[in-house]
Design a protein around this motif. Sequence first.
Motif: not given
Lengths: 505, 1038
Positions: A288-294, A301-305
Amino acid sequence: MRNKLLIYIFVLATIELVASSCKKDFLQTNPAGEFLQSNYYQTGAQVYTGVVAAYSPLAFQYVNQYTDEYIDKQMVSNTLSDECYAGGGGATDVPGLQACNTYSLNAAVGPQAVLFVRNFTGIYRANLILQVLSNGSSISGLSAGDKSRYIAEMKWLRAYYYFDLVRLFKNVPLFTTPVPSSQYFSATQATPAAVYAQIEKDLNDAIPGLPPIVSASDNGRVSQGAAMALLGKVILYQNNTGRMLEAASWFEKVNSSGIYQLQSNFANIFDPANKFNSESIFEITHSFNVGNDWSNLEGVTGNIYTQMVGPRTYTGPKYYSAGWSFSPIIPAFQQFMHNDPRYKYTILDVDSLTKATNSGYIKGYQNTGFFIKKFAPLAQYASTTGNQALNFTNDYIEIRLADTYLMEAESIIRGGGTLSTAQNYLDQVRARVGLPSVPATLANIYNERELELATEGHRWFDLVRTGQAPTVLSFKGFTANKNEILPIPLDELNNTKLVQNPGYN
Amino acid sequence: MKIKFKLLFIVLFGLLLKASAQDIFIVSGKVKNKLTGEPLVGVTVLSEKTNKTTVTDKTGSFSVPTQVGSTIIFSYVGMSTIKYVVTNSENIKIDMFEDIKAGDEVVVIGYGTQKKSVVTGSISSVKATDLENMVTPRIEEALQGRTSGVTIAASSGSPGAASTIYVRGVTSINGSDPLYVVDGVPITGGIDYLNPGDILSIELLKDGASAAIYGTKAAAGVVLITTKKGKAGNFQINFNGYSGTQAPARKLDLLNATQYATLRNESSLAAGTGIVFSNPKSLGAGTDWQSTIFNNSAKIENYQVSISGGNEKSTYYGSLGYFNQDGIVATSISNYKRFTASFNSTVKIKPWLNFGNNVSYAYIKSQGGLNTNSEYGGPLSSAINLDPVTKPVVTDAATLATSPYNIDSLPLIKNSNGNPYGISKYVGQEMTNPLSYIQTQQGNYGFSNNFVGNVYLEVEPIKGLKLKTNIGAKMGFYGSESFTPLYYLSSTVNNLSQNSFYRDFTKNLNWNWDNTASYSKSFGKHNFTALFGLGAQDATGSDVNAVYFGLPVTNFNDASMNYSVATTSKIGGGYEYQPYRLSSTYGRITYDYSGKYLFTGIVRRDGSSHFGDNNKYGTFPSVSVGWVPSKESFWNKSGVVNTLKIRGSYGVNGNDNLSAFSYESTIASGGVRNYTIGNGTGQQTGYSPNAPANPDLKWEQTAQTDLGFDAVFLKYFNITFDAYDKKTTNMLLQLQLPGYVGSTGAPFGNIASLENKGLELELGFNKKIKEVTLSLKSNISYIKNEITNIGANPYLSGATFQASNYEISRTAVGQPLGAFYGFQTVGIFQNQQEINSYLGKGGKIFQPNAKPGDFKYANISGDSTLSSNDRKFIGDPTPHWSIGFTATASWKGFDLLLFAQGVTGNQIFQAVRRLDIANSNYSTKALSRWTGQGTSNDYPRLVDGDPNGNFTNPSNFYLESGAYLRLKTLQIGYTLPKSVAQKLGLQKSARIYISSNNLLTLTKYDGYDPEIGGGSYGIDRGIYPQARSFLVGLNITL
């Protein structure tokens, strides 16, 4: 008056001289708040950051919401196989995956660019650290033990990335140092044999430097077991009957090490709360990484699959509500698994679930009602802060014990080894889910692989390496002697000496 | 008294001479203007042998003691000096010609000056007299239309906005800003500190040969600025001021509420989604949002006082200036103030030792919380896109009882009566009620303090040899402050959590030190000047910024960092400039033979810290030659062509404008370098190189060939013509590395090249016709820009267009930089039959999804169906032609000035309407949309979702000609007669004038303003228009 003049001339001349003599130093400037490669990797801690960077491509998931491309190796191999369709919101949703599903791949369309770059990025970073550590000079704060472990890890990673490349593209350039600028545009493809030889050499070199067991705080880094298992797999994939027992011996080292045990409950293997469990030999990590957004997709780093395989706009129980309905299970495969005890942990029957709970979901493109369950977006693990879609933490277990059991059984049978050992490993895999013994034949082992490892990204590689792909995948449009490998990406052909793979020109 | 005494003396002396010595006698005569026949008053008459001087009287008559064989010299400003050799005592009649050579003007050429008559480069000059009394707050504006060879476009009409200036076209894809050098100090980081009222002259070095003396920095042209200086024996105080009002020249024609609702219903219905407004007629005219933000009486004022004077040993000049301009859009958040002070002096310490200095300080405060050319919100963009149905202020109880007005917890913005500003229910995204938006931006401002100065010491140990050391610096302290209150402008634009107060402060220092030695010598008719110099430059800077969250205040004026907030509510940041240094060696030789055969050679060698050891130094040579056939004996000066100079030059300039350490490989961290190691949550930060090093990185080079001539013909016309070819090579571009290299970034390489070819013509006419002095000046420039190489890239993507899938401009070989790229419409499908019969390759229907009323697109690819391949180059944002025209006339005390400027050969992409907001308002052009067969062949049907991409596909539909001709200045002045002035205590002169700026703009472009520079060059996203102003000014010299 004249004396004064001379003094002034002298002063001015001196000034000019000073100005000119200072010049060389004057133009030497140091960067502010920025490391230069030429003065980085000076300490053990700095080298470690380079080691991390070499691991990083393992978890690369290419995300581009503007071109609608979401690509990683597992979704590609699932979509290429007889397990899943492409799915998604429509026939043009993630064009690279749609092309996999219909085998309409060409140099420009397909997932190949992402996979090509992912692996070569890893190779470059591994080569860089190997180069840094090879120059003999001591690095402050770097112990001999860490140094040899880093070297082993970099060789393992280089082997891993090249193994992906040689399986996916067959014909790739081979670099064991960072690519010199003279070769930026002049590199040529190596023979697959040369690539395999380098992979084996790297793994053999890596084994002694790696720890047998990785401490919890180092989870995600490679162990001796991972190297031995990968080496066995690499030999197995070369389909050389004469070396099958060699492969089996590497698997045996892992399987009999006592370090790994099958999970008693099959359902627990893929639980995000049960990472690095006793069955996991090599695991690709997501977090999990709170910094990632669109607007900040760099290094998601999350698993988008996980997000992708969820049912679309799902409102039923247990599951997160807004998946994108990719990789729907092909009905024939669902039928094949239907009576297996592993079925309910492998395939999610959303139609039945929503009917039973009077809830619903939007039936996406190529909907079959069946979805991947091993990596499904469970509501209990959905992030509550940050962007949910980008922050599922499901890991991929790239090599697990059931796989090495089955690969050992397979290589023993193919190499003419001790049948009882093969039978034992096949039986253990079946017994774990309460199934009785079946004879350890190749057919039964392949059948077991299909059931045990479904949707984990192995199926397509198995079909290709065992020669079954042209018949099994003909319904998807698989062309023999072409689709066993992916096309070389278009961008790699522009202005370079690379040659396109057969059939893709 | 004195004069009387002198006259008496002369008369007595004359009589005495006549009486005593036969050889000295008084000769008398009359001087008149040959052309007009009028007597010339005040002509200086000098008899050489007797060394006696007199001036002509009201009738043009004079008497002076002289001898036979003596030369009498008649000189008069603006007239050719006449030498007359006395043969006898008869009355002399002298006819004087107006001086048509103007050949002894001095031109600044960089590290020195040169007589204009022997200049071999292509240099345009603008003099103070051209700039005085003009509303030109910035130097770029002062140059616009003044000379040939420059293309200048304001980035917007926002007060203080910079302009985009191209000297002989776009020099590099990496930036084409010319180098500004003010009194020998190269200026980086903005020229806006400079008060144009302090400028004595501007010289524009256009050709490569002239610019070569500034080597590295000169590729995009050099603007040399000389500030005003004091003059010996002439103390004066000068006041200059004007004050006026400004108004927008034009509003966009947008739909009123009824029209809007009707079209919205039509568009929605066409998409099958039902009507939006049940009764359009009941809505009436609705809100004219533009009128809520435009100010028709925005203030503009400028005052300057200067003093100057001196004696033989020392001179000085000092000035104070104040400029204040309100914006015509959202005035309370659009304002620019500049206070300037400058002082300079020169001292002749010894006959061979000179000292001088220039010091100036400028403070600028600028409020500009508007997007000046953006479709993404701000007052202008909102005014264009907001629906006219929403009320500016909500007063009726029924509406106030609805959401969001009835939600007490929302920080709604209210007017002084306590009524909330209206919030659109239809138009969201970044669009907000501009009235409430303005309230949230109050007080936010940027500021700068700039100190610019230089000191020099010059020694002349032997005649002609000058050793000079000059140290200059520009020190800037600048930053901004802003307060973000709690606000609710819409469901998408709001700040509900906590307020914040931001302050940012940057300081920078650029210094240069030049040591030069120059030597001038004449041997007979051979005239030499040689210059040798050493220079060094250095630039440093740093920034700190901080933001405080949750201050216990509600507005900017109360915001302070003295309030204590929790440590976690303070966030600080900052950065340092990467270092930059330059070290230079340069030399110049100029030679002329009798002013007939001219030669200049320049070499400059620069070392820049921007390059690695392989290419730290670059050498920039130039040579230029000239021939003045009109000085040859065979030339008939009184023929059609009175004087002629032919020039040719070639020079190479450089550009090191790239970020520091581009030649090195820098290390970056995070993002695609991180990996999760540990128990599934711990992300480790990875570091790896950005891009491989490119130690061979070298200078961009611009080589230019220039051919030209200067001539005076028919006595009153002067002409300057230049043709040039300017090639920029080795332009820095990122190498597109193959993926197998594995690097995360791409290194820069010297890859691209481009070429500019152009023609320039300046034409002047000066004549005094009876009592009317008339001067006409015009210039016209043509330029063709072409990209000749961009490496392996098929093209470089350019500007984007809202959320369209397609870029709207590309840079590609064979095209001008950033040419517009898109689909080509070929009419509108009038019926289904036309769609069905419009076939692509293989007989397939080319646009199968089109409906009647949709655009028919040209099949450019020749494919079977419409695709992204059916795009082509459709226009050019950069003008090909620039013209300027100035006419001045004076008659008795009155003077008239007319100054016009224009461009043509460019297109404007008009992208003001937001496509992703279905309910955005429309231009009245939409009233002529297609509504059925035969209704329109150029404006398609309206349908929500736009399935055919009529609007979302960038196409020629959006392009309009950007040609315009603008009457920049029209001014009428009156200079008080001396007698009146003196009665009022104004000793020297007093002039009052009225003036209008931008009175008239002739253009077919229908947006706010056809002049669109800046980052969105040639793309109108809702540009802040330039104001039309009316001023009254006063100019007094004491």
